[in-house]
Design an enzyme around this catalytic site. Sequence first.
Site, PDB file in Angstrom:
ATOM      1  CG  ASP A  80       1.312  -3.907   9.775  1.00  0.00           C
ATOM      2  OD1 ASP A  80       0.333  -3.187   9.534  1.00  0.00           O
ATOM      3  OD2 ASP A  80       2.456  -3.687   9.329  1.00  0.00           O
ATOM      4  CB  SER A 211       9.898   4.281   7.227  1.00  0.00           C
ATOM      5  OG  SER A 211       9.728   3.483   8.375  1.00  0.00           O
ATOM      6  CG  ASN A 230       1.643   1.020  10.651  1.00  0.00           C
ATOM      7  OD1 ASN A 230       0.821   1.620  11.348  1.00  0.00           O
ATOM      8  ND2 ASN A 230       1.499  -0.255  10.337  1.00  0.00           N
TER       9      ASN A 230
END
Length: 286
Positions: A80, A211, A230
């Site tokens: 990532d 998130s 993600n």
Amino acid sequence: MLVTGDDLLKVANQHSFAIPAFNISDWAMNRGIFEIGEELQSPLLIAIHPDELAHVGDELVLAIRERAHRSSVPVAIHFDHGATIDQMLWAIQSGFTSVMLDGSMLPFDENVALTRRAVEAAHAVGLSVEGELGTIGKTDSEAEDGADEIIYTKPDEAVKFVEATGVDSLAIAIGTSHGIYPSWMKPELKLDLLQEIKAAVSVPLVLHGGSNNPDAEIGQAAKMGINKINISSDIKVAYHVKMREVLADGSVREPNTIQPPAVEAMKAEAAHKIRLFGSDGKAGLY
């Protein structure tokens, strides 16, 4: 089974759902993500940032590969936010099956040139590459790097970028930020922009900073064309909040006492994301 990121995301793109890419930082977290993915029969993306890889060591990737080979669901191991070609080679040698070259902070032409080099290196050994165009914000000092001001992805530039680089998937900027949003910051995704980009490019689309976004918006993004989202901060917060509660009892010391409740809290958060993004039950498509 162990697969490439491209193997996972092509199916998600065809069937209009998103796969959570869960960033893990230790073996207990990794085990928990595998367990909940298999329980819900969701394809899995195990993501590790360069800072996380430096913390846990390359050997963890080999252990994750072994676990993936034994899994009942398809699993890709994703590097990532790699920023250099040296990091791409590090990821390839470490055993990742999917890599990201993040040149989003560079001028367009430099981003294209660097990403194209990453594609050439990864494709030579059968791995898939994610590029990024536009910038993700940053909410706090604990979050991954991000821009002070979000630069939204332009559909016409997205077309040029994909054609010029040959990337297998594209991370776009439609209003998210890394980390946990403070109370005064209210995220708002530009879903109309997502719709334009989706209509313009054919490769799977990725959303970073997944998130702490409102469920309604992030869930809708998965239905409208985002194929990978993600998730790092949300599962880490769940994991470590529960761990702090357990550690409040100063007599505990054994990891097999401390970690299981934290893993269960993380799994509950991960299960919510899997269902929200529509990847539950999709392992049978592979």
